[in-house]
Write an enzyme that holds these catalytic residues in place. Structure first.
Site, PDB file in Angstrom:
ATOM      1  N   HIS A  43      45.006  43.081  47.129  1.00  0.00           N
ATOM      2  CA  HIS A  43      45.048  43.329  45.687  1.00  0.00           C
ATOM      3  C   HIS A  43      45.557  44.726  45.333  1.00  0.00           C
ATOM      4  O   HIS A  43      46.169  44.910  44.281  1.00  0.00           O
ATOM      5  CB  HIS A  43      43.708  43.004  45.043  1.00  0.00           C
ATOM      6  CG  HIS A  43      43.654  41.581  44.606  1.00  0.00           C
ATOM      7  ND1 HIS A  43      43.641  41.192  43.296  1.00  0.00           N
ATOM      8  CD2 HIS A  43      43.722  40.440  45.330  1.00  0.00           C
ATOM      9  CE1 HIS A  43      43.649  39.879  43.233  1.00  0.00           C
ATOM     10  NE2 HIS A  43      43.697  39.392  44.459  1.00  0.00           N
ATOM     11  N   ARG A  97      44.400  38.301  35.618  1.00  0.00           N
ATOM     12  CA  ARG A  97      43.300  38.309  36.591  1.00  0.00           C
ATOM     13  C   ARG A  97      42.122  39.056  35.970  1.00  0.00           C
ATOM     14  O   ARG A  97      42.047  40.282  36.052  1.00  0.00           O
ATOM     15  CB  ARG A  97      43.745  39.021  37.867  1.00  0.00           C
ATOM     16  CG  ARG A  97      44.824  38.317  38.654  1.00  0.00           C
ATOM     17  CD  ARG A  97      45.190  39.144  39.880  1.00  0.00           C
ATOM     18  NE  ARG A  97      45.856  38.363  40.894  1.00  0.00           N
ATOM     19  CZ  ARG A  97      47.186  38.328  41.063  1.00  0.00           C
ATOM     20  NH1 ARG A  97      47.973  39.017  40.277  1.00  0.00           N
ATOM     21  NH2 ARG A  97      47.714  37.602  42.031  1.00  0.00           N
ATOM     22  N   ARG A 109      42.889  33.630  33.632  1.00  0.00           N
ATOM     23  CA  ARG A 109      42.127  33.038  34.735  1.00  0.00           C
ATOM     24  C   ARG A 109      40.677  33.482  34.627  1.00  0.00           C
ATOM     25  O   ARG A 109      40.409  34.672  34.425  1.00  0.00           O
ATOM     26  CB  ARG A 109      42.712  33.500  36.076  1.00  0.00           C
ATOM     27  CG  ARG A 109      41.878  33.011  37.253  1.00  0.00           C
ATOM     28  CD  ARG A 109      42.533  33.326  38.558  1.00  0.00           C
ATOM     29  NE  ARG A 109      42.307  34.698  38.958  1.00  0.00           N
ATOM     30  CZ  ARG A 109      42.844  35.224  40.056  1.00  0.00           C
ATOM     31  NH1 ARG A 109      43.640  34.510  40.810  1.00  0.00           N
ATOM     32  NH2 ARG A 109      42.592  36.469  40.386  1.00  0.00           N
ATOM     33  N   GLU A 124      45.400  26.557  44.990  1.00  0.00           N
ATOM     34  CA  GLU A 124      45.504  27.647  45.969  1.00  0.00           C
ATOM     35  C   GLU A 124      44.755  27.330  47.254  1.00  0.00           C
ATOM     36  O   GLU A 124      44.555  28.204  48.092  1.00  0.00           O
ATOM     37  CB  GLU A 124      45.044  28.979  45.373  1.00  0.00           C
ATOM     38  CG  GLU A 124      43.697  28.959  44.711  1.00  0.00           C
ATOM     39  CD  GLU A 124      43.347  30.280  44.017  1.00  0.00           C
ATOM     40  OE1 GLU A 124      44.014  31.300  44.231  1.00  0.00           O
ATOM     41  OE2 GLU A 124      42.372  30.267  43.254  1.00  0.00           O
ATOM     42  N   ASN A 138      49.473  32.974  47.129  1.00  0.00           N
ATOM     43  CA  ASN A 138      48.850  34.000  47.983  1.00  0.00           C
ATOM     44  C   ASN A 138      47.725  33.390  48.808  1.00  0.00           C
ATOM     45  O   ASN A 138      47.654  33.558  50.024  1.00  0.00           O
ATOM     46  CB  ASN A 138      48.268  35.138  47.131  1.00  0.00           C
ATOM     47  CG  ASN A 138      49.303  35.770  46.240  1.00  0.00           C
ATOM     48  OD1 ASN A 138      50.492  35.633  46.500  1.00  0.00           O
ATOM     49  ND2 ASN A 138      48.880  36.437  45.194  1.00  0.00           N
ATOM     50  N   ASP A 139      46.845  32.680  48.104  1.00  0.00           N
ATOM     51  CA  ASP A 139      45.742  32.056  48.835  1.00  0.00           C
ATOM     52  C   ASP A 139      46.189  30.776  49.520  1.00  0.00           C
ATOM     53  O   ASP A 139      45.733  30.473  50.627  1.00  0.00           O
ATOM     54  CB  ASP A 139      44.573  31.770  47.882  1.00  0.00           C
ATOM     55  CG  ASP A 139      43.744  33.021  47.663  1.00  0.00           C
ATOM     56  OD1 ASP A 139      43.547  33.770  48.639  1.00  0.00           O
ATOM     57  OD2 ASP A 139      43.319  33.270  46.526  1.00  0.00           O
ATOM     58  N   ARG A 156      44.998  37.114  54.352  1.00  0.00           N
ATOM     59  CA  ARG A 156      46.050  37.795  53.580  1.00  0.00           C
ATOM     60  C   ARG A 156      45.885  39.306  53.540  1.00  0.00           C
ATOM     61  O   ARG A 156      46.810  40.031  53.194  1.00  0.00           O
ATOM     62  CB  ARG A 156      46.102  37.235  52.150  1.00  0.00           C
ATOM     63  CG  ARG A 156      44.846  37.499  51.358  1.00  0.00           C
ATOM     64  CD  ARG A 156      44.829  36.747  50.039  1.00  0.00           C
ATOM     65  NE  ARG A 156      45.357  37.519  48.947  1.00  0.00           N
ATOM     66  CZ  ARG A 156      45.309  37.155  47.669  1.00  0.00           C
ATOM     67  NH1 ARG A 156      44.743  36.007  47.339  1.00  0.00           N
ATOM     68  NH2 ARG A 156      45.787  37.899  46.725  1.00  0.00           N
ATOM     69  N   CYS A 173      52.290  31.221  40.372  1.00  0.00           N
ATOM     70  CA  CYS A 173      51.909  32.569  39.942  1.00  0.00           C
ATOM     71  C   CYS A 173      51.589  33.479  41.125  1.00  0.00           C
ATOM     72  O   CYS A 173      51.260  34.638  40.937  1.00  0.00           O
ATOM     73  CB  CYS A 173      50.737  32.512  38.964  1.00  0.00           C
ATOM     74  SG  CYS A 173      49.233  31.922  39.745  1.00  0.00           S
TER      75      CYS A 173
HETATM   76  C1  PEP Z   1      47.020  33.441  44.469  1.00  0.00           C
HETATM   77  O1  PEP Z   1      46.117  33.217  45.266  1.00  0.00           O
HETATM   78  O2  PEP Z   1      48.211  33.198  44.692  1.00  0.00           O
HETATM   79  C2  PEP Z   1      46.719  34.039  43.158  1.00  0.00           C
HETATM   80  C3  PEP Z   1      47.604  34.053  42.200  1.00  0.00           C
HETATM   81  O3  PEP Z   1      45.519  34.611  42.993  1.00  0.00           O
HETATM   82  P1  PEP Z   1      45.040  35.981  43.674  1.00  0.00           P
HETATM   83  O4  PEP Z   1      46.214  36.678  44.276  1.00  0.00           O
HETATM   84  O5  PEP Z   1      44.400  36.765  42.603  1.00  0.00           O
HETATM   85  O6  PEP Z   1      44.067  35.468  44.692  1.00  0.00           O
HETATM   86 MG    MG Z   2      44.023  33.360  44.618  1.00  0.00          MG
END
Ligand code: PEP
Ligand code: MG
Length: 550
Positions: free
Chosen positions: A189, A297, A332, A429, A452-453, A463, A500
């Site tokens: 993050h 977020r 979200r 995700e 991402n997840d 990650r 996203c």
């Molecule tokens: C993701 O997981 O791709 C996402 C958009 O959420 P975050 O990166 O906040 O986990």
């Molecule tokens: Mg996520």
């Protein structure tokens, strides 16, 4: 001149001096004092000084963050004057003859371990307070000025072992040229925040390379290639100055795309929106001509203030909706997780697989309802959609719908207005959600794919762990196959499906992602909106050979 290799986390070139933001303390070697009476006096002086500092900070914090938040500085003062604490330091200095520094560190370590061993989450969290006290006292004893990111005077490149999101949100963007860290990965993050703010960043240098940094050097951060160069010679410096200029010119050239369409050469329209972490990021969203906010977020609201009240949240959401003036804003609901945790959150052994996202919301309906009520109330100020994170089953979605319905009835009974048209979507995700996309599409108003997840859970690659970063690939066929399943399910059900996660900003993947017809929007960090628009406009999907992803 020395070149260090890390991970490219945020594009751009930064050139400047380093500012070490050390949120950890150096270990103190055991040492004996010449005179234990003088040593005890040194400790007492440091303790008095620390108390004064804490009193000042408390006074400054009070009007900004309120009584509950600033109370922590009073607690620190009390902890330092506690009998147990003082007896332990006294014994080590007066009986064992150790230096004040060593006595403070040993006492801190012992109490920290003691707190960590307590089951109760609140008490365990006091371990962090003990660490803070130890650090403050050691800084004073060694004459070191503790750095704070919010008060950075000049422009610097920040070096830190770790940048927690709570550190990064304090960053004054105008003062920070770049970021370089020992740990972290490109989808942690802190990296996402750096990208949102448009600050060049290289992360994951590793301990050995990180030790080679020093604050006397000039450093180059190359956020494109993930390298940094210490004490560059004149030729390299000039080369990077040129690259910096070129990138500035390129970004200036992108400005001409403002107001333009997001359409491929063969006429496929794509919505390009922006991801934000804080209400103030809206400035960048508007500057970069995004068509909406594709992901807010909200956990960052909770980092500034644990469990912000309904009113505080309402004001934040309203301000965003008003500024976006009728453009879509997808918010979200709370997703506290690894790296983005509340101060009092209980540590889990495996937080990525733990109780976050919708799971936490359903277990703490009070916290969830507060957020939903704030969102519903704000909905009359713009075009709001609500997005639920970490959904793995239809049941979770139905349970969340139940709570949202209760909130609506409550507000209706109180005569509080809210919009009748608030689409409710889910983040896809997890592989589970992608596999169940057909069923979920019957109940959700839209999908947003969190690559991402999705990448982390599909490939079983943490990650945040830079050391296995080369395995973390959203373009992996297994991940792409799940994205395709999701896009097809959305298309069949006639609901929009956006992306996203950070993959949406990866120009190398744009064509592959858009070749899946169900994908209707991409949402990226604000500085990438125009870059992705340029990419989309250059693609001809008609001429494209089949991807081969089945
Ligand atoms: C993701 O997981 O791709 C996402 C958009 O959420 P975050 O990166 O906040 O986990
Ligand atoms: Mg996520």
């Amino acid at each position: 001149m020395k070149r260090l290799n890390g991970i490219a986390a945020s594009k751009g070139i930064a050139i400047g001096r380093l500012f070490f933001y050390e949120n950890s303390t150096m270990p103190v070697e055991p040492g004996y004092a010449q005179c234990s009476v003088t040593e005890w006096q040194r400790f007492e002086n440091a303790r008095i000084r620390a108390s004064e500092m804490l009193r000042d900070i408390h006074q400054q914090a009070l009007p900004q963050v309120g009584g509950n938040e600033s109370m922590i500085f009073e607690i620190h003062q009390m902890m330092m004057s506690d009998d147990d604490y003082l007896n332990s330091v006294r014994e080590l200095i007066q009986k064992s003859g150790f230096t004040a520094e060593y006595a403070v560190q040993q006492t801190g370590n012992r109490l920290e371990q003691m707190f960590l061993g307590i089951k109760d989450g609140y008490m365990r969290e006091r371990a962090a307070d003990i660490r803070d006290i130890t650090k403050r006292l050691l800084d004073i004893l060694s004459g070191r000025k503790p750095p704070t990111l919010s008060s950075l005077g000049n422009q610097f490149v920040i070096a830190a072992k770790d940048m927690m999101p709570s550190d990064t949100i304090c960053v004054n963007k105008k003062r920070v040229l770049g970021v370089i860290t020992q740990n972290g990965s490109c989808v942690s993050h802190a990296a996402i925040l750096a990208r949102t703010m448009g600050i060049p960043a290289v992360v994951g240098l590793g301990a050995e390379q990180y030790c080679q940094l020093n604050n006397k050097s000039i450093i180059i951060i190359d956020g494109f290639q993930g390298i940094s160069i210490i004490d560059p010679d004149e030729r390299v410096l000039n080369l990077y100055r040129e690259r910096q200029q070129e990138y500035r010119k390129y970004r200036a050239r992108l400005q001409r795309l403002k107001g333009g369409a997001n359409e491929t050469r063969d006429g496929r329209k794509v919505v390009i929106m922006a991801n934000i972490c804080r209400p103030e990021d809206i400035t960048e969203v508007l500057e970069n001509d995004a068509q909406g906010v594709g992901l807010f977020r909200t956990e960052y609201l909770y980092l500034e203030e644990d469990f912000p009240s309904e009113q505080i949240q309402f004001e934040a959401y309203r301000s965003i909706l008003e500024q976006m003036a009728g453009k879509s804003v997808i918010v979200r609901t709370l997703d506290m997780k690894a790296g983005v945790q509340l101060r009092n959150q209980i540590m889990e052994n495996n937080p990525a697989m733990g109780c976050h996202g919708i799971r936490a919301s359903l277990r703490k309906p009070q916290v969830f309802s507060t957020q939903i009520r704030a969102l519903l109330r704000a909905s009359v100020y713009g075009r709001l959609s609500i997005l639920l994170p970490m959904v793995i089953s239809v049941d979770e979605l139905m349970d969340a719908k139940g709570i949202i319905q209760d909130c609506k009835e409550e507000l209706r009974a109180q005569g509080v207005p809210f919009s009748n048209d608030i689409p409710l979507g889910i983040l896809i995700e997890t592989p589970a959600a992608a596999m169940m996309a057909n069923e979920l599409a019957k109940e959700a108003d839209f999908f947003s794919i969190g690559t991402n997840d999705l990448t982390q859970y599909t490939l079983a690659v943490d990650r945040t762990n830079g050391s296995i970063g080369s395995l973390y690939d959203p373009g992996n066929p297994a991940v792409l196959r799940l994205i395709r399943l999701t896009a097809e399910a959305a298309q069949k059900a006639g609901i929009p499906c956006g992306i996203c996660g950070e993959a949406a900003a990866n120009c190398n993947l744009t064509e592959t992602l858009l070749s899946m017809e169900g994908i209707t929007s991409l949402s990226v960090s604000p500085p990438f909106v125009l870059e992705i628009r340029e990419k989309v406009c250059s693609i001809d999907l008609g001429n494209r050979e089949k991807t081969g992803i089945s």
